[in-house]
Design a protein around this motif. Sequence first.
Motif, PDB file in Angstrom:
ATOM      1  N   MET A   1       0.850  -1.193   0.000  1.00 29.62           N
ATOM      2  CA  MET A   1       0.000   0.000   0.000  1.00 29.62           C
ATOM      3  C   MET A   1       0.886   1.244   0.000  1.00 29.62           C
ATOM      4  SD  MET A   1      -2.950   1.167   2.714  1.00 29.62           S
ATOM      5  CE  MET A   1      -3.966  -0.238   2.296  1.00 29.62           C
ATOM      6  N   GLN A   2       0.649   2.117  -0.957  1.00 27.75           N
ATOM      7  CA  GLN A   2       1.476   3.303  -1.080  1.00 27.75           C
ATOM      8  C   GLN A   2       0.826   4.483  -0.359  1.00 27.75           C
ATOM      9  OE1 GLN A   2       4.260   2.639  -2.099  1.00 27.75           O
ATOM     10  NE2 GLN A   2       3.798   0.665  -3.035  1.00 27.75           N
ATOM     11  N   PRO A   3       1.621   5.392   0.174  1.00 29.84           N
ATOM     12  CA  PRO A   3       1.059   6.470   0.989  1.00 29.84           C
ATOM     13  C   PRO A   3       0.383   7.545   0.161  1.00 29.84           C
ATOM     14  CG  PRO A   3       3.420   6.747   0.764  1.00 29.84           C
ATOM     15  CD  PRO A   3       3.092   5.427   0.132  1.00 29.84           C
ATOM     16  N   LEU A   4      -0.777   7.972   0.617  1.00 32.18           N
ATOM     17  CA  LEU A   4      -1.383   9.203   0.128  1.00 32.18           C
ATOM     18  C   LEU A   4      -0.895  10.290   1.058  1.00 32.18           C
ATOM     19  CD1 LEU A   4      -3.587  10.462  -1.791  1.00 32.18           C
ATOM     20  CD2 LEU A   4      -5.158  10.188   0.110  1.00 32.18           C
ATOM     21  N   PHE A   5      -0.185  11.275   0.547  1.00 33.91           N
ATOM     22  CA  PHE A   5       0.447  12.268   1.402  1.00 33.91           C
ATOM     23  C   PHE A   5      -0.590  13.144   2.087  1.00 33.91           C
ATOM     24  CE2 PHE A   5       4.071  10.901  -0.858  1.00 33.91           C
ATOM     25  CZ  PHE A   5       5.177  11.308  -0.153  1.00 33.91           C
ATOM     26  N   HIS A   6      -0.476  13.304   3.381  1.00 32.15           N
ATOM     27  CA  HIS A   6      -1.278  14.238   4.150  1.00 32.15           C
ATOM     28  C   HIS A   6      -0.336  15.319   4.669  1.00 32.15           C
ATOM     29  CE1 HIS A   6      -5.021  11.743   4.692  1.00 32.15           C
ATOM     30  NE2 HIS A   6      -4.186  10.881   4.155  1.00 32.15           N
ATOM     31  N   PHE A   7      -0.704  16.575   4.503  1.00 33.54           N
ATOM     32  CA  PHE A   7       0.139  17.623   5.044  1.00 33.54           C
ATOM     33  C   PHE A   7      -0.723  18.745   5.577  1.00 33.54           C
ATOM     34  CE2 PHE A   7      -0.264  18.341   0.514  1.00 33.54           C
ATOM     35  CZ  PHE A   7      -0.454  19.689   0.372  1.00 33.54           C
ATOM     36  N   ALA A   8      -0.132  19.558   6.400  1.00 36.28           N
ATOM     37  CA  ALA A   8      -0.898  20.562   7.132  1.00 36.28           C
ATOM     38  C   ALA A   8      -0.618  21.960   6.619  1.00 36.28           C
ATOM     39  CB  ALA A   8      -0.553  20.491   8.621  1.00 36.28           C
ATOM     40  N   ALA A   9      -1.664  22.769   6.581  1.00 44.17           N
ATOM     41  CA  ALA A   9      -1.498  24.191   6.268  1.00 44.17           C
ATOM     42  C   ALA A   9      -1.197  24.937   7.558  1.00 44.17           C
ATOM     43  CB  ALA A   9      -2.779  24.739   5.637  1.00 44.17           C
ATOM     44  N   SER A  10      -0.379  25.959   7.464  1.00 40.52           N
ATOM     45  CA  SER A  10      -0.050  26.747   8.643  1.00 40.52           C
ATOM     46  C   SER A  10       0.353  28.138   8.211  1.00 40.52           C
ATOM     47  CB  SER A  10       1.092  26.090   9.422  1.00 40.52           C
ATOM     48  OG  SER A  10       2.314  26.270   8.739  1.00 40.52           O
ATOM     49  N   ASN A  11       0.613  28.999   9.166  1.00 36.58           N
ATOM     50  CA  ASN A  11       1.071  30.352   8.881  1.00 36.58           C
ATOM     51  C   ASN A  11       2.594  30.446   8.881  1.00 36.58           C
ATOM     52  OD1 ASN A  11      -1.517  31.549   8.681  1.00 36.58           O
ATOM     53  ND2 ASN A  11      -1.716  31.450  10.909  1.00 36.58           N
ATOM     54  N   LEU A  12       3.266  29.313   9.001  1.00 38.28           N
ATOM     55  CA  LEU A  12       4.719  29.294   9.011  1.00 38.28           C
ATOM     56  C   LEU A  12       5.266  29.366   7.594  1.00 38.28           C
ATOM     57  CD1 LEU A  12       5.304  26.484  11.670  1.00 38.28           C
ATOM     58  CD2 LEU A  12       5.313  28.956  12.032  1.00 38.28           C
ATOM     59  N   VAL A  13       6.529  29.689   7.469  1.00 37.26           N
ATOM     60  CA  VAL A  13       7.183  29.683   6.171  1.00 37.26           C
ATOM     61  C   VAL A  13       7.216  28.253   5.634  1.00 37.26           C
ATOM     62  CG1 VAL A  13       9.347  30.103   4.958  1.00 37.26           C
ATOM     63  CG2 VAL A  13       8.584  31.690   6.740  1.00 37.26           C
ATOM     64  N   ILE A  14       6.831  28.086   4.368  1.00 33.91           N
ATOM     65  CA  ILE A  14       6.796  26.753   3.782  1.00 33.91           C
ATOM     66  C   ILE A  14       8.221  26.218   3.632  1.00 33.91           C
ATOM     67  CG2 ILE A  14       6.144  25.414   1.754  1.00 33.91           C
ATOM     68  CD1 ILE A  14       3.809  26.395   3.462  1.00 33.91           C
ATOM     69  N   ALA A  16       8.732  22.920   2.456  1.00 37.76           N
ATOM     70  CA  ALA A  16       8.724  21.782   1.546  1.00 37.76           C
ATOM     71  C   ALA A  16       7.714  22.027   0.443  1.00 37.76           C
ATOM     72  CB  ALA A  16       8.380  20.497   2.304  1.00 37.76           C
ATOM     73  N   ILE A  17       7.913  21.379  -0.688  1.00 36.71           N
ATOM     74  CA  ILE A  17       6.984  21.433  -1.812  1.00 36.71           C
ATOM     75  C   ILE A  17       6.475  20.023  -2.063  1.00 36.71           C
ATOM     76  CG2 ILE A  17       6.731  21.888  -4.275  1.00 36.71           C
ATOM     77  CD1 ILE A  17       8.902  24.001  -4.015  1.00 36.71           C
ATOM     78  N   TYR A  18       5.164  19.883  -2.188  1.00 37.73           N
ATOM     79  CA  TYR A  18       4.548  18.586  -2.430  1.00 37.73           C
ATOM     80  C   TYR A  18       4.085  18.533  -3.886  1.00 37.73           C
ATOM     81  CZ  TYR A  18       4.499  18.297   2.652  1.00 37.73           C
ATOM     82  OH  TYR A  18       4.859  18.279   3.977  1.00 37.73           O
ATOM     83  N   LEU A  19       4.643  17.627  -4.650  1.00 34.83           N
ATOM     84  CA  LEU A  19       4.297  17.495  -6.057  1.00 34.83           C
ATOM     85  C   LEU A  19       3.267  16.391  -6.241  1.00 34.83           C
ATOM     86  CD1 LEU A  19       7.869  17.691  -7.653  1.00 34.83           C
ATOM     87  CD2 LEU A  19       6.223  19.549  -7.351  1.00 34.83           C
ATOM     88  N   ALA A  20       2.405  16.550  -7.228  1.00 37.35           N
ATOM     89  CA  ALA A  20       1.440  15.513  -7.584  1.00 37.35           C
ATOM     90  C   ALA A  20       1.582  15.188  -9.068  1.00 37.35           C
ATOM     91  CB  ALA A  20       0.018  15.965  -7.274  1.00 37.35           C
ATOM     92  N   ARG A  21       1.300  13.970  -9.414  1.00 37.48           N
ATOM     93  CA  ARG A  21       1.414  13.548 -10.808  1.00 37.48           C
ATOM     94  C   ARG A  21       0.224  14.058 -11.611  1.00 37.48           C
ATOM     95  NH1 ARG A  21       3.101   7.404 -12.635  1.00 37.48           N
ATOM     96  NH2 ARG A  21       3.862   7.948 -14.727  1.00 37.48           N
ATOM     97  N   GLY A  22       0.497  14.482 -12.839  1.00 35.74           N
ATOM     98  CA  GLY A  22      -0.552  14.881 -13.769  1.00 35.74           C
ATOM     99  C   GLY A  22      -0.592  13.944 -14.959  1.00 35.74           C
ATOM    100  N   ASN A  23      -1.542  14.166 -15.842  1.00 36.11           N
ATOM    101  CA  ASN A  23      -1.680  13.270 -16.994  1.00 36.11           C
ATOM    102  C   ASN A  23      -0.507  13.381 -17.965  1.00 36.11           C
ATOM    103  OD1 ASN A  23      -2.777  15.940 -17.638  1.00 36.11           O
ATOM    104  ND2 ASN A  23      -3.408  15.046 -19.587  1.00 36.11           N
ATOM    105  N   HIS A  24       0.245  14.482 -17.917  1.00 37.81           N
ATOM    106  CA  HIS A  24       1.395  14.624 -18.822  1.00 37.81           C
ATOM    107  C   HIS A  24       2.672  14.022 -18.249  1.00 37.81           C
ATOM    108  CE1 HIS A  24       0.236  17.321 -22.302  1.00 37.81           C
ATOM    109  NE2 HIS A  24      -0.891  17.142 -21.633  1.00 37.81           N
ATOM    110  N   GLU A  25       2.634  13.582 -17.006  1.00 38.85           N
ATOM    111  CA  GLU A  25       3.820  12.934 -16.436  1.00 38.85           C
ATOM    112  C   GLU A  25       3.827  11.461 -16.816  1.00 38.85           C
ATOM    113  OE1 GLU A  25       3.859  16.407 -15.635  1.00 38.85           O
ATOM    114  OE2 GLU A  25       2.541  15.728 -14.024  1.00 38.85           O
TER     115      GLU A  25
END
Length: 218
Positions: A1-14, A16-25
Amino acid sequence: MQPLFHFAASNLVISAIYLARGNHESRSMNKIYGFEGEVRSKLSEKFVELFAEVFCCLPLAHVINQKVFVVHGGLFSVDGVKLSDIKAVDRFCEPPEEGLMCELLWSDPQPFPGRGPSKRGVGLSFGADVTRKFLQDNNLDLIVRSHEVKDEGYEIEHDGKLITIFSAPNYCDQMGNKGAYIRFEAPDLKPNIVTFSAVPHPDVKPMAYANNFLRMFQ
């Protein structure tokens, strides 16, 4: 089973960048639309293979603070799909032409209820009732997706439960559209949509590295 990434929004400086696959990848889209040719021209065949491998590692979706579902394309040909079903998809492959992975990458919303054939010939079109059912089944509030050029860079649909966001302004130097992005700020995660216009860039013709067949129609 592969992970579905869960991440939190906050008022802190980002940090990390979370990428998602699109149909052109995918190998086929990269070959047709020019990414493979550009990489081969500017780098080497080794990097063509490296990109193909990396694209197969990209997550298919994200969930922000257990409330906002982020995906490239859209929803499914069947009801009852849970986040656990998406996590169970083996994403380390080239996208198939049917099934959950294909639909996540290729589907589009439609203005009327139910489901219909896709204008793209892959995936499907889905209505507000499909969006509402998926959100209810997974205790989510909102879907954010991309996959379609929008004149203002975004469009809010399905009774406010689905936002299409498109961040490439003046797509292919031809569409004249704005770009947009969304900021979600804790704790209420109210979407703050920011739009912007295109700026000058290097003089490279659109689709310069595309498959020769496509260039015939420019």
